[in-house]
Design a protein around this motif. Sequence first.
Motif, PDB file in Angstrom:
ATOM      1  N   TYR A   1     -10.074   3.314   7.518  1.00  9.79           N
ATOM      2  CA  TYR A   1      -8.729   3.631   7.312  1.00  9.79           C
ATOM      3  C   TYR A   1      -8.724   1.783   6.565  1.00  9.79           C
ATOM      4  N   GLY A   2      -6.998   2.801   6.058  1.00  7.27           N
ATOM      5  CA  GLY A   2      -5.853   1.980   4.751  1.00  7.27           C
ATOM      6  C   GLY A   2      -5.134   0.945   5.452  1.00  7.27           C
ATOM      7  N   SER A   3      -4.457   1.098   4.846  1.00  8.08           N
ATOM      8  CA  SER A   3      -3.338  -0.273   5.506  1.00  8.08           C
ATOM      9  C   SER A   3      -2.377   0.109   4.408  1.00  8.08           C
ATOM     10  N   ASP A   4      -1.258   0.073   5.055  1.00  4.09           N
ATOM     11  CA  ASP A   4       0.614   0.281   4.260  1.00  4.09           C
ATOM     12  C   ASP A   4       0.815  -0.937   3.534  1.00  4.09           C
ATOM     13  N   PHE A   5      -0.084  -1.759   3.651  1.00  7.39           N
ATOM     14  CA  PHE A   5       0.191  -2.918   2.225  1.00  7.39           C
ATOM     15  C   PHE A   5      -0.061  -1.929   0.957  1.00  7.39           C
ATOM     16  N   VAL A   6      -0.782  -1.316   0.994  1.00  7.57           N
ATOM     17  CA  VAL A   6      -0.698  -0.050  -0.299  1.00  7.57           C
ATOM     18  C   VAL A   6       0.643   0.446  -0.970  1.00  7.57           C
ATOM     19  N   PHE A   7       2.135  -0.184  -0.426  1.00  3.34           N
ATOM     20  CA  PHE A   7       2.898   0.413  -0.955  1.00  3.34           C
ATOM     21  C   PHE A   7       3.477  -0.801  -0.929  1.00  3.34           C
ATOM     22  N   ASP A   8       5.336  -0.831  -2.030  1.00  3.46           N
ATOM     23  CA  ASP A   8       5.510  -2.344  -2.405  1.00  3.46           C
ATOM     24  C   ASP A   8       6.787  -2.822  -1.439  1.00  3.46           C
ATOM     25  N   GLY A   9       7.189  -2.360  -0.119  1.00  3.71           N
ATOM     26  CA  GLY A   9       8.086  -2.219   0.062  1.00  3.71           C
ATOM     27  C   GLY A   9       9.569  -2.226   0.435  1.00  3.71           C
ATOM     28  N   LEU A  10       9.513  -1.752  -0.578  1.00  2.00           N
ATOM     29  CA  LEU A  10      11.058  -1.312  -0.814  1.00  2.00           C
ATOM     30  C   LEU A  10      12.044  -0.066  -0.693  1.00  2.00           C
ATOM     31  N   ALA A  11      11.306   0.912   0.018  1.00  2.00           N
ATOM     32  CA  ALA A  11      11.628   1.796   0.891  1.00  2.00           C
ATOM     33  C   ALA A  11      12.534   1.421   1.804  1.00  2.00           C
ATOM     34  N   THR A  12      13.437   2.551   2.404  1.00  2.00           N
ATOM     35  CA  THR A  12      14.741   2.284   3.173  1.00  2.00           C
ATOM     36  C   THR A  12      14.308   3.251   4.026  1.00  2.00           C
TER      37      THR A  12
ATOM     38  N   PRO B   1      10.656   5.326   6.826  1.00  3.09           N
ATOM     39  CA  PRO B   1       9.393   5.283   6.791  1.00  3.09           C
ATOM     40  C   PRO B   1       8.651   5.766   5.250  1.00  3.09           C
ATOM     41  N   TYR B   2       7.650   5.809   5.590  1.00  4.89           N
ATOM     42  CA  TYR B   2       6.711   6.481   4.108  1.00  4.89           C
ATOM     43  C   TYR B   2       6.475   6.740   4.912  1.00  4.89           C
ATOM     44  N   THR B   3       5.528   8.330   3.765  1.00  5.93           N
ATOM     45  CA  THR B   3       5.291   9.468   3.828  1.00  5.93           C
ATOM     46  C   THR B   3       3.592   9.310   3.211  1.00  5.93           C
ATOM     47  N   GLU B   4       3.305  10.132   3.177  1.00  5.92           N
ATOM     48  CA  GLU B   4       1.619  10.252   3.087  1.00  5.92           C
ATOM     49  C   GLU B   4       1.814  11.073   1.400  1.00  5.92           C
ATOM     50  N   ASP B   5       2.751  11.284   0.814  1.00 10.22           N
ATOM     51  CA  ASP B   5       3.363  11.712  -0.295  1.00 10.22           C
ATOM     52  C   ASP B   5       3.567  10.891  -1.046  1.00 10.22           C
ATOM     53  N   ASP B   6       4.403   9.607  -0.431  1.00 12.01           N
ATOM     54  CA  ASP B   6       4.833   8.577  -1.203  1.00 12.01           C
ATOM     55  C   ASP B   6       3.871   7.838  -2.100  1.00 12.01           C
ATOM     56  N   ARG B   7       4.063   7.243  -3.352  1.00 13.23           N
ATOM     57  CA  ARG B   7       3.237   6.668  -4.429  1.00 13.23           C
ATOM     58  C   ARG B   7       3.471   5.564  -3.862  1.00 13.23           C
ATOM     59  N   PRO B   8       1.518   4.561  -4.017  1.00 12.96           N
ATOM     60  CA  PRO B   8       1.783   3.577  -3.547  1.00 12.96           C
ATOM     61  C   PRO B   8       2.084   2.439  -4.711  1.00 12.96           C
TER      62      PRO B   8
ATOM     63  N   LEU C   1       5.791   3.214   8.610  1.00 17.55           N
ATOM     64  CA  LEU C   1       5.259   4.448   7.968  1.00 17.55           C
ATOM     65  C   LEU C   1       5.601   5.645   8.747  1.00 17.55           C
ATOM     66  N   SER C   2       5.735   6.759   8.641  1.00 17.58           N
ATOM     67  CA  SER C   2       5.934   7.894   9.398  1.00 17.58           C
ATOM     68  C   SER C   2       4.510   8.591   9.571  1.00 17.58           C
ATOM     69  N   ASN C   3       4.197   9.358  10.599  1.00 19.11           N
ATOM     70  CA  ASN C   3       3.234   9.458  11.059  1.00 19.11           C
ATOM     71  C   ASN C   3       3.012  11.050  11.559  1.00 19.11           C
ATOM     72  N   ARG C   4       4.127  11.795  11.118  1.00 22.61           N
ATOM     73  CA  ARG C   4       4.333  13.019  11.314  1.00 22.61           C
ATOM     74  C   ARG C   4       3.093  14.067  10.845  1.00 22.61           C
ATOM     75  N   LYS C   5       2.362  13.773   9.827  1.00 22.74           N
ATOM     76  CA  LYS C   5       1.758  14.272   9.250  1.00 22.74           C
ATOM     77  C   LYS C   5       0.362  14.606  10.887  1.00 22.74           C
ATOM     78  N   LEU C   6      -0.204  13.815  11.152  1.00 22.98           N
ATOM     79  CA  LEU C   6      -0.510  13.583  12.226  1.00 22.98           C
ATOM     80  C   LEU C   6      -0.392  14.086  13.314  1.00 22.98           C
ATOM     81  N   VAL C   7       1.276  13.680  13.676  1.00 21.52           N
ATOM     82  CA  VAL C   7       1.629  15.018  14.833  1.00 21.52           C
ATOM     83  C   VAL C   7       1.320  15.953  14.480  1.00 21.52           C
TER      84      VAL C   7
END
Length: 288
Positions: free
Chosen positions: A98-109, A111-118, A256-262
């Motif tokens: 299990y990972g964490s949303d903390f790998v992102f810098d929080g500057l997005a506007t 939801p982050y996807t799995e392709d977004d750069r940590p 976070l976007s969960n579309r990949k999991l869905v």
Amino acid sequence: MRVAVVGAQGQLGAAVVEVFASGHTVLPLAHADLDIADDRAVASVMARLRPDAIVNCSGFNDVDGAEDRPVEALNVNAFAVRALAGSAAALGAALVHYGSDFVFDGLATAPYTEDDRPNPRSVYAASKLLGEWFAADAPRWYVLRVESLFGFVPGGRPAKGSVAAIVNQLLAGEEVVVFADRTVSPTYIFDAAAATRHLIERAAPSGLYHCVNSGAGTWQDVALEIARQLGVQPRLVLRRMADAALRAQRPQYCALSNRKLVAAGARLPTWQDAIARYVRLVRPMVTD
């Protein structure tokens, strides 16, 4: 299927044990059973148990403390995962970490996807990102990023985390201090556990998945929804992230976007639906 659950006495681990108990042989491992920071112990225990899947629910979760104890954070969140991946490879087992949303810098506007750069901004965040990379050493691996975990397993330890604190404070009629400008996608432990089981049972493609309940909201939104579900009038004290004196930097926008999991067939209800189920479970225990 034999499923070893590491960190089985934690909040998420207890939910994973309960969800997998029907139809599988669950091998729960508490810290007393396995020190995952000990590579030799990991190899020995896994060789003895010979699981078909290893689900790692352990972690060093003291975000601020990691700034002063980086070695401990790295040992548990990163190097221990490397050892588990090595055991999974030796046994031909699947590995879930299990990972964490903390790998992102929080500057997005959005939801982050799995392709977004940590872009981790703290020791804790960096340790979690390294753990994600090490998990990929297993032949079949799943890194499931979760955030703002909440939930309660009857008979287990008391619920913890921000959602549990908000519930308890609202029921006590106390003021609740929440961030009005920090956006999250809360994760109900039983929904995360069910998604984990789905991926393993269906041998879904290995990879990184965002495993959060659908939707997002600020902590103010979450507190208001909890109050609505409880039927109480909230007394909220709103704070801004910029005014918080925190040792480690937190991402301000971490939806976070969960579309990949869905798309992989794992249904994740909205966080509002999850809050409703959680409130129905814990309210009688709190008010009795």
